[in-house]
Design an enzyme around this catalytic site. Structure first.
Site, PDB file in Angstrom:
ATOM      1  N   LYS A 131     -29.324 -68.669 -25.404  1.00 12.75           N
ATOM      2  CA  LYS A 131     -28.495 -68.940 -26.686  1.00 12.75           C
ATOM      3  C   LYS A 131     -27.738 -70.416 -26.325  1.00 12.75           C
ATOM      4  O   LYS A 131     -27.015 -70.404 -25.126  1.00 12.75           O
ATOM      5  CB  LYS A 131     -27.270 -67.831 -26.948  1.00 12.75           C
ATOM      6  N   CYS A 155     -27.717 -64.770 -33.551  1.00 18.25           N
ATOM      7  CA  CYS A 155     -26.352 -64.450 -34.226  1.00 18.25           C
ATOM      8  C   CYS A 155     -25.772 -65.919 -34.879  1.00 18.25           C
ATOM      9  O   CYS A 155     -26.611 -66.605 -35.599  1.00 18.25           O
ATOM     10  CB  CYS A 155     -25.409 -64.076 -33.092  1.00 18.25           C
ATOM     11  N   GLU A 189     -29.744 -58.879 -31.006  1.00 20.34           N
ATOM     12  CA  GLU A 189     -28.992 -59.629 -30.047  1.00 20.34           C
ATOM     13  C   GLU A 189     -28.516 -58.655 -29.050  1.00 20.34           C
ATOM     14  O   GLU A 189     -27.865 -57.605 -29.272  1.00 20.34           O
ATOM     15  CB  GLU A 189     -27.792 -60.611 -30.560  1.00 20.34           C
TER      16      GLU A 189
END
Length: 344
Positions: A126, A167, A45
């Site tokens: 995300k 994540c 990430e």
């Protein structure tokens, strides 16, 4: 012989707040992985240009935030094309995590999948940044739910469905289920540098620790029935000094590297690099027997025979939400709700 695909999972430290330096290192790692026979390489990430660890110590830092924006990666930029060209030159697929910078200087936690032919097959953001990440990054939208693509590896392997999440997206049941429904065979779970949990008495969340995050990736493998490339970054004293995180909640000790490959039944298939030293860099390699995915799903397919869509189902809105919609392009549903005053 069963089709086998060699993958590479990086465990590396970026050149913190240095776009050109991190892109150079990215291309070097891609080249190294390809020279060792890998046909897909995964990055963590916000690999480009490093996860902004200072936000867990002080969410407001104008100087670092501004420098971070200038050193974030834009889709279609020369730096992005340099990475894509390296992938094409070495015929290797790249799953890249990066801080994405838009033309208005907004940032998003983004991922891209680049084919061995150098084409950008996927660009996603995300869906919801975690906690203080929202001080830096914006939300994704409907189009970012389509996060699995067909990657053509050619030869005896052919086309394989590859997907990605970032994540703590791995804590979101509906988002995970939607990803499973796209037929994913190989999943890249991108994480920042993460440290072991200090102990049961410590107030920090176990679910944010190295053990907790790997547990989430292993659970994802079990539920999805595919391979998971658990990819974490590394932060040494160099990163801590650059970001000023010595007294922060996270990134206060060197380490963070816990990359591994997880099988479709949830078992860990690879050993820790360098005897488990989380501050050491390297690349984890594994040869994936793709028939294991088929065998595993004969037992458990949560979006197929092991489900009850007549009782439980998921609704999804994949439309990308725009900031500005010209009146003549409004959706019919919006137009229907417009009340026009009567002329007296």
């Amino acid at each position: 012989m069963a089709p086998s695909l060699r993958v590479a999972v990086t465990q590396a430290e970026p050149e913190w707040l240095d776009l050109a330096g991190t892109v150079k290192k990215t291309c070097e790692l891609i080249t190294e992985a390809a020279n060792n026979g890998a046909r897909l390489i995964a990055f963590p990430e916000c690999w480009v240009t490093g996860y902004p660890g200072w936000i867990w110590a002080r969410p407001v830092d104008f100087e670092l935030n501004t420098k971070y924006i200038y050193n974030s990666l834009s889709i279609g930029s020369p730096e992005f094309e340099q990475i894509a060209s390296t992938a094409k030159r070495h015929s290797i697929a790249v799953v890249l995590g990066f801080s994405e910078r838009t033309s208005t200087h907004s940032l998003y936690i983004s991922q891209a999948i680049i084919s061995p032919q150098g084409a950008t097959l996927l660009h996603r953001r995300k869906i919801k940044p975690t906690h203080v990440e929202r001080a830096v990054f914006g939300d994704g939208s409907g189009a970012d739910l389509s996060n699995v693509v067909d990657v053509d590896f050619g030869g005896d392997v052919g086309v394989v469905k590859v997907g990605a999440l970032a994540c703590w997206e791995h804590t979101q049941p509906l988002l995970k289920y939607h990803t499973y429904s796209q037929g994913e065979v190989i999943h890249v779970a991108a994480w920042p540098p993460i440290d072991p949990h200090p102990g049961v008495e410590h107030p920090g969340l176990w679910s944010m620790s190295a053990e907790g995050c790997q547990n989430l990736s292993q659970t994802y493998a079990v539920e999805g029935g595919g391979y998971v490339l658990h990819c974490t970054g590394v932060c040494t004293e160099k990163g801590m000094e650059t970001m000023g995180t010595h007294k922060g909640l996270l990134f206060h000790t060197p380490g963070g590297g816990h990359s591994c490959v997880i099988g479709p039944d949830g078992r860990r298939l690879t050993q820790p690099l360098h005897g488990g030293d989380p501050a050491k860099e390297g690349i984890v390699y594994a040869d994936l027997d793709l028939t294991n995915v088929v065998a595993n799903r004969s037992f458990l397919d949560n979006v197929g025979h092991y489900s009850r869509p007549d009782l439980l189902w998921l609704g999804v809105d994949r439309k990308q939400k725009q900031h500005v919609i010209p009146r003549d392009e409004e959706e019919p549903s919006r137009k229907a709700n417009v009340v026009v005053p009567k002329q007296e």
